[in-house]
Write a protein that holds these residues in place. Structure first.
Motif, short mmCIF file in Angstrom:
data_model
loop_
_atom_site.label_atom_id
_atom_site.label_comp_id
_atom_site.label_asym_id
_atom_site.label_seq_id
_atom_site.Cartn_x
_atom_site.Cartn_y
_atom_site.Cartn_z
N ALA A 278 15.62 17.23 43.48
CA ALA A 278 14.58 18.13 42.99
C ALA A 278 13.46 17.36 42.31
N LEU A 279 13.63 16.03 42.18
CA LEU A 279 12.61 15.19 41.54
C LEU A 279 11.69 14.54 42.58
N ALA A 280 10.53 14.09 42.14
CA ALA A 280 9.66 13.29 43.00
C ALA A 280 10.40 11.99 43.31
N PRO A 281 10.29 11.46 44.53
CA PRO A 281 11.03 10.26 44.93
C PRO A 281 10.84 9.09 43.97
N GLU A 282 9.61 8.90 43.45
CA GLU A 282 9.37 7.76 42.54
C GLU A 282 10.15 7.94 41.24
N GLN B 201 12.94 9.61 40.93
CA GLN B 201 14.35 9.39 41.29
C GLN B 201 14.67 7.90 41.22
N VAL B 202 13.79 7.09 41.81
CA VAL B 202 13.98 5.63 41.78
C VAL B 202 13.89 5.12 40.34
N TYR B 203 12.98 5.70 39.57
CA TYR B 203 12.80 5.25 38.19
C TYR B 203 14.07 5.44 37.35
N ILE B 204 14.69 6.62 37.48
CA ILE B 204 15.89 6.85 36.67
C ILE B 204 17.05 5.97 37.15
N LEU B 205 17.08 5.67 38.45
CA LEU B 205 18.10 4.75 38.96
C LEU B 205 17.89 3.34 38.39
N GLU B 206 16.63 2.92 38.37
CA GLU B 206 16.32 1.57 37.86
C GLU B 206 16.59 1.47 36.37
N ASN B 207 16.32 2.55 35.65
CA ASN B 207 16.60 2.59 34.22
C ASN B 207 18.10 2.44 33.96
N GLN B 208 18.89 3.14 34.76
CA GLN B 208 20.34 3.07 34.62
C GLN B 208 20.85 1.66 34.94
N LEU B 209 20.28 1.08 36.01
CA LEU B 209 20.67 -0.27 36.42
C LEU B 209 20.41 -1.27 35.29
N LYS B 210 19.28 -1.11 34.65
CA LYS B 210 18.90 -1.99 33.54
C LYS B 210 19.95 -1.92 32.42
N GLN B 211 20.36 -0.69 32.08
CA GLN B 211 21.34 -0.51 31.01
C GLN B 211 22.70 -1.11 31.39
N HIS B 212 23.12 -0.91 32.64
CA HIS B 212 24.42 -1.42 33.05
C HIS B 212 24.40 -2.94 33.20
N ASN B 213 23.26 -3.48 33.63
CA ASN B 213 23.12 -4.94 33.70
C ASN B 213 23.26 -5.56 32.33
N ALA B 214 22.65 -4.92 31.33
CA ALA B 214 22.72 -5.43 29.96
C ALA B 214 24.17 -5.43 29.47
N ARG B 215 24.88 -4.35 29.77
CA ARG B 215 26.28 -4.29 29.35
C ARG B 215 27.11 -5.34 30.07
#
Lengths: 179, 179
Positions: free
Chosen positions: B107-111, B113-127
DNA sequence: TAATAACATGTCAATACTTACATGTTATTA
DNA sequence: TAATAACATGTAAGTATTGACATGTTATTA
């Protein structure tokens, strides 16, 4: 945090549904990352109705059985979309009884330690097979922008998680048995 | 299920400790699979005392500050060992807000959608980096049968989990960006 | 020495979640 | 047609967990 609220609004944002249908969905694919009992769903729907986030119409099934068909309201849709577009901080790692048990398992006889690891591996392998079967039912990867595409992404996430768990458990078993 | 009970008994089975020290442990390595607030620890210790699973002696720190040093009793040890030796059925998959969000993200704009995925990746990478740092502090793999060995196994589990999550998120991002 | 961080222990109210209780209808299948 | 499974909606009591309130001591560092 009221996450259940968004879980329900998200479903109703796709299509109108009864409480029972919502419950059934949470027993299916969604159960890989969210679980709810009907005893939590019905009161939450009541509350959302009072808050004006959803409305319902009573439908008659058969001759007398009443069921409530819920729809999301504009207010509800706005609230849901606000949540959906936000980035959320990672929550504290979910509780896992098995890892807690493993953490203390040095107090066990080595064979017992291996046994509980193998038991866990068996359970996770079974779940992995089940998930892969679900994946094969997709045939090919759904088109981007569809709800099926999102369904596929979260299923893939569940598969990757189970694969990692199985591999880790095998590593543990090997390390316990080493020379 | 009283799992917190076994989390506490397991610690006290290793060595005597105060409530505060137990709390500190749950903020450390254990936080990868179990989290507790002090507001849950103190009442549970009180209850375990009443049940005869633990006892405590009051120690004076400095000149007046009282602290309670808890010890596990024979009754507590027996109860703990019974739990430790059992095989446990996998619980319902833990709730994860992010996966729920991703599930609805069509239901989100594709960009976005990618942004929230990248944000999550950043957090998990840090952990993941943080966990790998902890692993490097072990130097070499601890000897089997020691508590350090179990510590190492669960840390490895946390690392494997984060690796899988990061890889999955990258897969998702790639699939969203494809052609 | 004054401020601050860390030590130390608790309670209370609210939220989240589970299990059991409670009731009745409709569709399927033996 | 009788039994059973699935549909359908709720409540109540109890457990688990969180966040805020509440208080005071001891060690560190500026």
């Amino acid at each position: 945090m009221r996450i259940l609220k968004y879980a329900l609004l998200g479903m109703l944002n796709k299509q109108d549904m009864t409480g029972y249908e919502l419950m059934k969905l949470f027993e299916g694919a969604l159960s890989e990352f969210w679980s709810v009992k009907h005893s939590q769903i019905y009161p939450e729907l009541k509350r959302l109705t009072e808050e004006g986030m959803v409305t319902y119409t009573v439908e008659i099934s058969g001759s007398v059985l009443e069921k409530k068909l819920y729809s999301i309201t504009e207010l509800g849709r706005q609230d849901f979309m606000k949540w959906l577009g936000q980035t959320h901080k990672m929550k504290a790692t979910p509780k896992e009884e098995f890892r807690l048990q493993l953490f203390y398992s040095s107090a066990l006889a080595p064979e017992r330690q291996v046994y509980i690891l193998e038991n866990q591996l068996k359970q996770h392998n079974a779940r992995l097979e089940h998930l892969k079967k679900n994946q094969s039912e997709f045939g090919e990867v759904p088109k981007r922008g569809t709800y099926e595409f999102s369904d596929y992404l979260v299923l893939l996430g569940a598969i990757r998680r189970e694969e990692a768990t199985c591999n880790w458990l095998k590593e543990c078993i090997d390390m316990c048995k080493e020379d």
